[in-house]
Enzyme design. Structure first.
Site, PDB file in Angstrom:
ATOM      1  N   GLY A 188       3.014  -1.077   4.260  1.00 17.68           N
ATOM      2  CA  GLY A 188       3.044   0.344   3.933  1.00 17.68           C
ATOM      3  C   GLY A 188       4.462   0.782   3.617  1.00 17.68           C
ATOM      4  O   GLY A 188       4.993   0.535   2.538  1.00 17.68           O
ATOM      5  N   GLY A 189       5.102   1.422   4.587  1.00 21.97           N
ATOM      6  CA  GLY A 189       6.418   2.041   4.401  1.00 21.97           C
ATOM      7  C   GLY A 189       7.441   1.163   3.689  1.00 21.97           C
ATOM      8  O   GLY A 189       8.097   1.610   2.738  1.00 21.97           O
ATOM      9  N   GLY A 218       2.734   2.535  10.674  1.00 22.19           N
ATOM     10  CA  GLY A 218       3.691   3.618  10.459  1.00 22.19           C
ATOM     11  C   GLY A 218       4.421   4.040  11.727  1.00 22.19           C
ATOM     12  O   GLY A 218       5.045   5.092  11.776  1.00 22.19           O
ATOM     13  N   ASN A 258       0.871  -1.176   0.000  1.00 21.24           N
ATOM     14  CA  ASN A 258       0.000   0.000   0.000  1.00 21.24           C
ATOM     15  C   ASN A 258       0.907   1.224   0.000  1.00 21.24           C
ATOM     16  O   ASN A 258       1.507   1.554   1.012  1.00 21.24           O
ATOM     17  CB  ASN A 258      -0.897  -0.020   1.248  1.00 21.24           C
ATOM     18  CG  ASN A 258      -1.717   1.260   1.382  1.00 21.24           C
ATOM     19  OD1 ASN A 258      -1.755   2.077   0.462  1.00 21.24           O
ATOM     20  ND2 ASN A 258      -2.366   1.410   2.530  1.00 21.24           N
ATOM     21  N   LYS A 294       0.133   4.276  -0.278  1.00 19.10           N
ATOM     22  CA  LYS A 294      -0.469   5.492   0.302  1.00 19.10           C
ATOM     23  C   LYS A 294      -0.192   6.677  -0.637  1.00 19.10           C
ATOM     24  O   LYS A 294      -0.149   6.489  -1.852  1.00 19.10           O
ATOM     25  CB  LYS A 294       0.033   5.715   1.732  1.00 19.10           C
ATOM     26  CG  LYS A 294      -0.127   4.433   2.575  1.00 19.10           C
ATOM     27  CD  LYS A 294       0.096   4.604   4.029  1.00 19.10           C
ATOM     28  CE  LYS A 294      -0.100   3.264   4.744  1.00 19.10           C
ATOM     29  NZ  LYS A 294       0.023   3.369   6.188  1.00 19.10           N
ATOM     30  N   GLU A 320      -6.664   4.910   7.872  1.00 18.75           N
ATOM     31  CA  GLU A 320      -6.425   6.334   7.574  1.00 18.75           C
ATOM     32  C   GLU A 320      -7.670   6.960   6.961  1.00 18.75           C
ATOM     33  O   GLU A 320      -7.990   8.121   7.218  1.00 18.75           O
ATOM     34  CB  GLU A 320      -5.184   6.475   6.663  1.00 18.75           C
ATOM     35  CG  GLU A 320      -3.909   6.237   7.462  1.00 18.75           C
ATOM     36  CD  GLU A 320      -2.753   5.650   6.682  1.00 18.75           C
ATOM     37  OE1 GLU A 320      -2.769   5.686   5.440  1.00 18.75           O
ATOM     38  OE2 GLU A 320      -1.818   5.133   7.331  1.00 18.75           O
ATOM     39  N   GLU A 380      -5.107  -4.629  10.640  1.00 20.10           N
ATOM     40  CA  GLU A 380      -4.098  -3.597  10.828  1.00 20.10           C
ATOM     41  C   GLU A 380      -4.404  -2.822  12.102  1.00 20.10           C
ATOM     42  O   GLU A 380      -5.214  -1.891  12.084  1.00 20.10           O
ATOM     43  CB  GLU A 380      -4.106  -2.629   9.637  1.00 20.10           C
ATOM     44  CG  GLU A 380      -3.835  -3.293   8.307  1.00 20.10           C
ATOM     45  CD  GLU A 380      -3.273  -2.310   7.279  1.00 20.10           C
ATOM     46  OE1 GLU A 380      -2.309  -2.686   6.613  1.00 20.10           O
ATOM     47  OE2 GLU A 380      -3.781  -1.177   7.179  1.00 20.10           O
ATOM     48  N   SER A 437       3.683  -1.907  10.329  1.00 22.22           N
ATOM     49  CA  SER A 437       5.131  -1.969  10.570  1.00 22.22           C
ATOM     50  C   SER A 437       5.746  -3.321  10.221  1.00 22.22           C
ATOM     51  O   SER A 437       6.630  -3.809  10.933  1.00 22.22           O
ATOM     52  CB  SER A 437       5.449  -1.563  12.016  1.00 22.22           C
ATOM     53  OG  SER A 437       5.071  -0.207  12.244  1.00 22.22           O
ATOM     54  N   HIS A 487      -9.438   1.437   4.901  1.00 22.03           N
ATOM     55  CA  HIS A 487      -8.161   1.606   5.596  1.00 22.03           C
ATOM     56  C   HIS A 487      -8.359   2.549   6.784  1.00 22.03           C
ATOM     57  O   HIS A 487      -9.141   3.499   6.709  1.00 22.03           O
ATOM     58  CB  HIS A 487      -7.102   2.159   4.631  1.00 22.03           C
ATOM     59  CG  HIS A 487      -5.722   2.098   5.207  1.00 22.03           C
ATOM     60  ND1 HIS A 487      -5.261   3.033   6.108  1.00 22.03           N
ATOM     61  CD2 HIS A 487      -4.731   1.196   5.047  1.00 22.03           C
ATOM     62  CE1 HIS A 487      -4.029   2.696   6.471  1.00 22.03           C
ATOM     63  NE2 HIS A 487      -3.691   1.592   5.840  1.00 22.03           N
TER      64      HIS A 487
HETATM   65  P1  13P Z   1       3.197   0.533   7.627  1.00 22.00           P
HETATM   66  O1  13P Z   1       3.704  -0.782   7.039  1.00 22.00           O
HETATM   67  O2  13P Z   1       3.917   1.725   7.103  1.00 22.00           O
HETATM   68  O3  13P Z   1       3.096   0.462   9.110  1.00 22.00           O
HETATM   69  O4  13P Z   1       1.690   0.705   7.079  1.00 22.00           O
HETATM   70  C1  13P Z   1       0.800  -0.350   7.189  1.00 22.00           C
HETATM   71  C2  13P Z   1      -0.430  -0.027   6.429  1.00 22.00           C
HETATM   72  O5  13P Z   1      -1.189   0.855   6.783  1.00 22.00           O
HETATM   73  C3  13P Z   1      -0.697  -0.797   5.198  1.00 22.00           C
HETATM   74  O6  13P Z   1      -1.979  -0.552   4.722  1.00 22.00           O
END
Ligand code: 13P
Length: 250
Positions: free
Chosen positions: A229-230, A170, A7, A9, A94, A164, A208, A92
């Site tokens: 994510g990251g 994050g 993802n 983002k 967010e 999640e 993470s 999600h």
């Molecule tokens: P991180 O891997 O950056 O923690 O993000 C997870 C996420 O929100 C994937 O949708």
């Protein structure tokens, strides 16, 4: 087959997405892991072109439930399909937290995704205050039930869920593999109670995930992959996570 999805983002322009995909395509993919990338809307068409002939799937990060109409700023399921998407991330945290997305809106989007031939990746997870109040199991069960309430057993089987925990996203503070496995088990038992006990929905962990901790998650019985994510923004790190999901040691 386990699924590892990135993802992105709000990261990467179309040109950056193409560069990333070309880098990814230079590395051999394990045959026993499904891989997906979810770029921002503006990079989808170029990303689909760069992915042509590859087994890597394309996903979007959100969508509206209507096929078209006066919804300024929104993107429809038919547009995502035409852009080459197979998956769409929905609900999600967010979007729920920063953009006020409700369980009802998420449920509507999930139904629309299936109606148009997209596979939704439903995200569920508790906030830190909810975890500390001992409400984790209730929150993830409620979010899941709200999203699947009107789906058929067949749709629930094709649905992908990502657990999640909001406090792990994050932050560099992942859930322990044991705890992620336990909560995913709770989500799965809830689905089975709700529908058919034989349904096997893929449930991923997200929050993470890194090349260092990925194997621990993938070693758990209930965990069918990861939503990253990251670490998915870096081709080498993302590939290391994909490899960790493979049983193929050659
Ligand atoms: P991180 O891997 O950056 O923690 O993000 C997870 C996420 O929100 C994937 O949708």
């Amino acid at each position: 087959m386990p699924l590892v999805a990135g993802n992105w983002k709000m990261h990467k322009t179309a040109a950056e997405a193409v560069r990333f995909i070309n880098e990814l395509r230079q590395r051999p993919l394990p045959p026993d892991v499904e891989v997906a990338v979810c770029p921002p809307f503006t990079a989808l068409t170029e990303a689909a072109r760069a992915l042509a002939g590859s087994s890597i799937r394309l996903g979007a990060q959100d969508m509206h439930w209507e096929a078209q109409g006066a919804f300024t700023g929104e993107i429809s399921p038919t547009m995502l399909l035409a852009a080459g998407c197979h998956y769409v991330i929905l609900g999600h945290s967010e979007r729920r937290q920063l953009f006020g997305e409700t369980d009802a809106a998420v449920a509507r989007k999930i139904r629309a995704a299936f109606a148009h031939g997209l596979i939704p990746m439903l995200c569920v997870g508790e906030r830190l205050d909810e975890r500390e109040a001992g409400r984790t199991d209730q929150i993830v069960t409620d979010q899941t039930e709200a999203a699947v309430a009107e789906l058929s057993a067949e749709q629930i089987r094709r649905l992908v869920i990502a657990y999640e925990p909001v406090w792990a996203i994050g932050t560099g503070r992942s859930a322990t593999a044991d705890e992620a496995n336990r909560v995913i088990g709770v989500i799965r038992r809830g689905l089975e109670r709700f529908r058919d006990a034989s349904v096997h929905t893929r449930i991923l962990y997200g929050g993470s995930v890194t090349p260092e901790n990925a194997a621990e998650f993938f070693g758990q019985a209930e965990i069918d992959g990861a939503l990253v994510g990251g670490a998915s923004l870096d081709a080498a790190k993302f590939m290391a996570i994909v490899k960790a999901a493979s049983k193929d040691v050659t």
